[in-house]
Scaffold this active site. Sequence first.
Site, short mmCIF file in Angstrom:
data_model
loop_
_atom_site.label_atom_id
_atom_site.label_comp_id
_atom_site.label_asym_id
_atom_site.label_seq_id
_atom_site.Cartn_x
_atom_site.Cartn_y
_atom_site.Cartn_z
N ARG A 74 -33.54 -24.23 4.87
CA ARG A 74 -34.37 -23.13 5.37
C ARG A 74 -35.16 -23.62 6.58
NH1 ARG A 74 -31.89 -18.77 3.69
NH2 ARG A 74 -32.26 -18.18 1.51
N MET A 94 -29.74 -9.80 1.90
CA MET A 94 -30.26 -8.59 2.54
C MET A 94 -29.47 -7.37 2.07
SD MET A 94 -32.61 -10.03 4.22
CE MET A 94 -33.24 -8.57 5.08
N GLY A 131 -48.97 -8.68 6.03
CA GLY A 131 -49.79 -8.86 7.22
C GLY A 131 -48.98 -9.10 8.47
N GLU A 135 -40.75 -6.85 5.41
CA GLU A 135 -39.78 -7.16 4.35
C GLU A 135 -40.34 -6.89 2.96
OE1 GLU A 135 -36.83 -10.76 2.82
OE2 GLU A 135 -38.41 -11.19 4.27
N GLU A 159 -21.20 -16.83 8.13
CA GLU A 159 -22.65 -16.68 8.12
C GLU A 159 -23.36 -18.03 8.08
OE1 GLU A 159 -23.95 -13.98 5.09
OE2 GLU A 159 -22.77 -12.30 5.88
#
Length: 208
Positions: A74, A94, A131, A135, A159
């Site tokens: 990540r 997603m 904030g 998502e 991907e």
Amino acid sequence: MLKPTYHQTDVEIVSRQTVFQGFFKLEKLRLKQKQFDGGWSGEFSREVFVRGDAVGVLLFDPRTDQLLLVEQFRPGALYDQSQSPWQFEMVAGMTEAGESLESVVQREAQEEAGCTIEALEHLFKYWVSPGGTDEQIDLFLGIIDSTQVTEGVYGLDHEQEDIRVQLVSYTEAIAALSEGAINNAMAIIALQWLQLNRGRLQQKFKPT
């Protein structure tokens, strides 16, 4: 029962501008909002990271007391030099137009883990970080047969996915949570839910 003081109609969007469009999108908004004293704010600007909605699923076999976890890189975690950017996570993905949430969960379980889900339970819908991003995540429990899981590396090449799948015991997963080895929000929420509901699931799905 808690209810918000104001709603969508209590915000005026003066302008909306796309300031970046790449793998993700960034919008700049100029806004006015109703304030708690009953008046209106002056005009101000905010940037919103437009990510879209996602699903996540806690894959659990209550008969063997095992969870399926995925490990993957990540880039956002590179900013914390004290932690590895390879994260232990839930299967997630997603949502796409025209797909039900349940079909997205089943598709992602196949793509990321080669895994079939026997039963699904919807747990929560929550904002990731309202904030700054739009998502929302729908989090599910997925009951699996861990004896049919093949550990290894999964994901879609086009991907750039490189996803390691492993089975861990409930005890090992909770220890990793307590020690901070599992440190992303979706996994923390899912495992804390499991701590509260594990007994019910083991009773419901106990071998006959």
